[in-house]
Design an enzyme around this catalytic site. Sequence first.
Site, short mmCIF file in Angstrom:
data_model
loop_
_atom_site.label_atom_id
_atom_site.label_comp_id
_atom_site.label_asym_id
_atom_site.label_seq_id
_atom_site.Cartn_x
_atom_site.Cartn_y
_atom_site.Cartn_z
N GLN A 1 -4.56 -5.46 6.85
CA GLN A 1 -5.56 -6.36 6.26
C GLN A 1 -5.62 -7.71 6.96
O GLN A 1 -6.40 -8.57 6.57
CB GLN A 1 -5.25 -6.58 4.77
CG GLN A 1 -5.34 -5.33 3.92
CD GLN A 1 -6.75 -4.78 3.85
OE1 GLN A 1 -7.74 -5.50 4.00
NE2 GLN A 1 -6.86 -3.48 3.61
N HIS B 1 0.88 -1.17 0.00
CA HIS B 1 0.00 0.00 0.00
C HIS B 1 0.92 1.23 0.00
O HIS B 1 2.02 1.17 0.55
CB HIS B 1 -0.84 -0.05 1.28
CG HIS B 1 -1.93 0.97 1.37
ND1 HIS B 1 -1.69 2.28 1.69
CD2 HIS B 1 -3.27 0.85 1.20
CE1 HIS B 1 -2.85 2.93 1.72
NE2 HIS B 1 -3.83 2.08 1.42
N CYS C 1 -4.76 2.44 -3.74
CA CYS C 1 -3.52 2.96 -3.14
C CYS C 1 -2.35 2.01 -3.38
O CYS C 1 -1.47 1.88 -2.51
CB CYS C 1 -3.68 3.25 -1.65
SG CYS C 1 -4.73 4.65 -1.34
N ASP D 1 3.09 -4.73 8.14
CA ASP D 1 1.87 -3.94 8.03
C ASP D 1 0.69 -4.92 8.06
O ASP D 1 0.43 -5.61 7.09
CB ASP D 1 1.92 -3.14 6.71
CG ASP D 1 0.56 -2.55 6.33
OD1 ASP D 1 -0.42 -2.75 7.07
OD2 ASP D 1 0.49 -1.90 5.27
N LYS E 1 -10.48 -1.25 10.49
CA LYS E 1 -10.58 -2.40 9.59
C LYS E 1 -10.87 -3.66 10.39
O LYS E 1 -10.87 -4.77 9.87
CB LYS E 1 -9.27 -2.57 8.80
CG LYS E 1 -9.02 -1.44 7.79
CD LYS E 1 -7.88 -1.80 6.87
CE LYS E 1 -7.24 -0.61 6.21
NZ LYS E 1 -8.05 0.04 5.21
#
Lengths: 404, 138
Positions: A201, A121, A362, A198, A224
Amino acid sequence: MLDISKIRNQFPILSSKVNGEDLVYFDNGATTQKPQSVITAESNYYQNENSNVHRGVHFLSGLATDKFEETRITIQNFISAKHSHEIIFTKGTTDSINIVASGYRALLNKGDEIIISELEHHSNIVPWQMCCEQSGATLKVIPLLDNGSLDMIAFENFLSENTKLVSVSHISNTLGTINPIEEIIEKAQAVGAKVMIDGAQAAAHIPINMQSLGADFYCFSAHKLYGPTGVGVLYGKEFFLTKFPPYQGGGEMIKEVSFKKTTYACLPHKFEAGTPNIAGVVAFKSAIDFITELGLSNIAKYEEELLLYATEEVLKIEGLKIYGTAKNKSGIISFNINKLHPYDIGMIVDKMGIAIRTGHHCTQPIMERFNIPGTARISLAVYNTKEEIDICIKAIKKAKMMLS
Amino acid sequence: MNTIQNIQAEIVEDFEMFEDWMQKYEYLIELGKELALIEKQYKTEDNLIKGCQSRVWLHAEKQDGKIIYTADSDAIMTKGIIAILIRVLSEQKLEDIIHADLSFIDTIGLKEQLSVTRANGLVSMIKKMKLYALAYQN
């Protein structure tokens, strides 16, 4: 077995109508909807508990502080971190990555290398570009294979004693690829590099355990994960967070302030300057409780079943191509149909009450890699159903017919 | 006379016949397919309209005191929208374009048909069309 209709009943927004149709929400990769418990916790905070946290002597300040710190402990348990002060509250994943990038800016020199990947991202690309620009370090990018997985041979070839940090996502927000982060962490740490993951998700979809994973940094956003917007987590091993200079100066993050010399507070407060999003942090706990009650492994199993069904069904649409077909995938399907523009598809299915995302998500380097302007993306959450997938596919077929 | 006002009234009349969003969208798609395409040499970075989610190129040429617009986009609905704007503003006098009151957009509910980001794109298209007219005037 999860009782999905019982789960759906906890989300007020899911029974709303959009353009006269029942809402089908498949934009969970961007943000998930919120259960009533999270909404209630946020409003209850303002109705009954509001006060500024830490250092207050009065009753409400103590209450707000207890609630705020309770969430920290909940997250510590949720991700099996060793210490609660390794959990820093941030504005979100982007903020978390920027804190680490800013810390590294002071530690890196010319000749040092940072490795990221082609599927990141933008928020896991740009902070490192800025960090390299300012420190003189070099950025290396692990290329993608055609199925949307990382070229691990290239990754291994990049590793050397110059590698100081590897920062990759746990799950690609565009392709759904679950990256082999255990292997990445092991190999990077073997050459003395540190690893940041990261997890934006991942945190709501698969179980994560900081102590067995061994990542040096891990971050994710509350929104999220069925929680409020504007709140995120930076997990960092105690050693690094202690070594890093503070990110922002202000209240809360200090030990003593004088014009001669100011000393900084200990972890985690050193990185939490200013009044935080207290209501959001308090409600975040309800989101974690929601997930914990269902069990992340149950969620993962159900979402995988949905992904398999959705993949099989969308592939029945003639001319449809899925981007991201890695073996290990999370509930994200990015696709295009023939030469149709994803925006056109998104606009038409929206009229039928279906929320999908269209565009580059993104991740412009992925679009460049596959030479496409964007994709339409279905991203799943635990409250989605096979019936919704059927409705969506019918709508996509209709859009295809109108546009062809 | 094909004044801006007259053409707008025609379009409003067209849209009044449509019973639901689908007919409106089908009409836009049809218009998109018929759009007078920009010549390849004008598909430049300079002619790209900022603020649109899909790529839109717009070119303007002055002929006999009037402006001829041509455009293209990679999304068909966007092409349909710009085709409507071109139908209204192309081959009109500079003065008229600059001062055009495009109230038909609200009347036909075009903005409501579009998401906010798309509506921003629509505003950018109109702005760019008027800017071309201004540039030619000076």
